[in-house]
Scaffold this motif. Structure first.
Motif, short mmCIF file in Angstrom:
data_model
loop_
_atom_site.label_atom_id
_atom_site.label_comp_id
_atom_site.label_asym_id
_atom_site.label_seq_id
_atom_site.Cartn_x
_atom_site.Cartn_y
_atom_site.Cartn_z
N MET A 1 0.98 -1.16 -0.08
CA MET A 1 -0.08 -0.13 -0.05
C MET A 1 0.75 1.10 0.10
N SER B 1 1.02 5.79 -1.15
CA SER B 1 0.00 6.70 -1.75
C SER B 1 0.93 7.27 -3.30
N GLN C 1 -6.35 5.25 3.85
CA GLN C 1 -5.79 4.67 5.19
C GLN C 1 -6.23 5.35 6.44
N GLU C 2 -6.31 4.34 7.44
CA GLU C 2 -6.77 4.80 8.67
C GLU C 2 -5.68 5.03 9.61
N HIS C 3 -5.94 6.39 10.15
CA HIS C 3 -5.12 6.85 11.23
C HIS C 3 -5.59 7.72 12.21
N ARG D 1 -7.16 11.74 5.57
CA ARG D 1 -6.50 10.61 5.41
C ARG D 1 -6.05 10.29 3.88
N MET E 1 -4.66 5.32 -0.53
CA MET E 1 -3.63 4.52 -0.63
C MET E 1 -3.96 3.52 -1.98
N SER F 1 -3.02 0.06 -4.10
CA SER F 1 -2.37 -1.33 -3.89
C SER F 1 -2.87 -2.03 -5.21
#
Length: 391
Positions: free
Chosen positions: A26, A28, A61-63, A69, A72, A74
């Motif tokens: 993953m 960015s 993306q979890e943050h 956020r 990402m 993939s």
């Protein structure tokens, strides 16, 4: 300096971007630009194309930090599937993997015959079954790689398989003509070394993998590429003569290394010594644990002959990493230290000697990885399937 038309440059950039997305799992757009050195506009255009083709997907993306956020990128693992096949002496193993190399299904079938047409029929039947399983995915079955325990030339023709006594077989075309699918034929030892580099030793430019099963094969990775020789026959190290006028070998010579240091030769000798048929790894493990004298003596001889061959290989290639693929050595305590104690040459140099973690799965893992590499048309690939399950 790299030159070429716009389409050529665009394809190079595409390959670089795909490789990095695969490697990082993953990533960015901003990080892609930093890692590849490509400008944001190029990244944006390429990513847009890959999204349209369904080869990659976007996730948030979890943050826990405040602010937006990051989006990402993939690989779309389920967009298609790769089929790896290990065609050994007594069995055929099929493994279907997703586009990141995670195995999703494996079948192993016992071989009742060495007849080429019989085995060809089995291969066609099961490949067709796997192809049908994948029809509902975007790209279906994206390719097949078959690992051969014998000599394969640069045109992917099977020159010789000692265990089946096959000569000059065009398995690639025989299957492709029947099924109309991309099929690649490769020597099993080359696939084992490829698996070691792709899944484990990503940064190693000079890696050797020695497989000690039904015979002995050497997979050679030099400067990150497989070394195959003029015709593609490099790596048949099992037929290096270590005992002049020794045991006869199916290759026509006598005293070949694989007659003394392959698992096949060990099991043959141990069966005769114990007067027991169908000796299994569990039996060997039990005898080693109990320090059974005959087994311990034959293991000492086995390790001695392994060390003789490895000493020659080290002097020939000066590897960074030398991987031994052998289930028997995984059962034997301190196998590596015992081997290293017998590598006494002052001119032989290597950085690391180890036993493969992949064991008999290495060939088929390398086969799946090669399908993926060919499908994405990338020059280099790094996969990591050790930290999570396939979705």
């Amino acid at each position: 300096m790299l030159t070429g038309d716009a389409a050529y440059i665009k394809n190079i950039n595409r390959c670089i971007i795909i490789s990095k997305i695969i490697e990082h799992r993953m990533i960015s757009r901003a990080d892609l630009a930093k890692i590849t050195g490509l400008n944001k506009a190029t990244i944006s255009v390429q990513v847009s194309d890959l999204l349209d083709e369904g080869l990659i997907i976007e996730t948030l993306q979890e943050h826990k930090n405040l602010g937006r956020r990051p989006i990402m990128l993939s690989i779309n693992q389920q967009a298609g599937f790769a089929l790896g096949i290990d065609l050994d002496k007594n069995t055929i193993t099929f493994t279907l993997s997703d586009l990141l190399g995670f195995p999703v299904h494996t079948d192993t079938f016992e071989l009742q015959s060495s007849d080429y047409d019989v085995i060809l029929g089995l291969l066609i039947k099961h490949i067709k079954d796997y192809k049908n399983r994948c029809t509902k995915t975007l790209y279906g079955l994206v390719g097949v790689v078959i690992g051969i325990h014998g000599i394969v030339n640069n045109d992917e023709m099977i020159y010789f398989v000692p265990q089946h006594q096959w000569h000059n077989k065009n398995l690639k075309n025989d299957i492709k003509n029947e099924l109309g699918i991309d099929v690649y034929i490769e020597n099993n030892a080359n696939l084992c070394s490829f698996a070691e580099r792709v899944y484990k030793h990503h940064q190693s430019e000079n890696l050797l993998s020695v497989s000690l099963y039904s015979g002995i094969g050497l997979g050679i990775m030099i400067n990150g590429e497989s070394l195959k020789g003029y015709h593609g026959y490099a790596g048949e190290i099992g037929h290096m003569i270590v005992v002049p006028d020794g045991r006869p070998c199916s290759c026509g010579n006598s005293g070949c290394w694989e007659q003394y240091a392959s698992e096949y030769s060990f099991f043959k000798q141990i069966s005769e010594s114990h007067q027991k048929t169908n000796v299994k790894y569990e039996d060997i493990q039990n005898w080693i644990t109990k320090q059974e004298p005959i087994t311990c003596q034959q293991m000492d001889q086995f390790i001695k002959y392994i060390s003789i061959g490895l000493n020659n290989i080290i002097n020939l290639y000066n590897p960074e990493i030398l991987v031994i693929n052998c289930e028997l050595l995984r059962l034997y305590p301190n196998a590596i230290s015992e081997i290293e104690s017998q590598l006494k040459s002052t001119v032989g140099h290597y950085r690391e000697l180890l036993i493969s973690e992949f064991g008999k799965q290495a060939c088929i893992m390398g086969a799946c990885a090669l399908v993926i590499k060919n499908f994405f048309d990338v020059s280099d690939i790094s996969l990591n399937i050790g930290d999570e399950e396939s979705s």
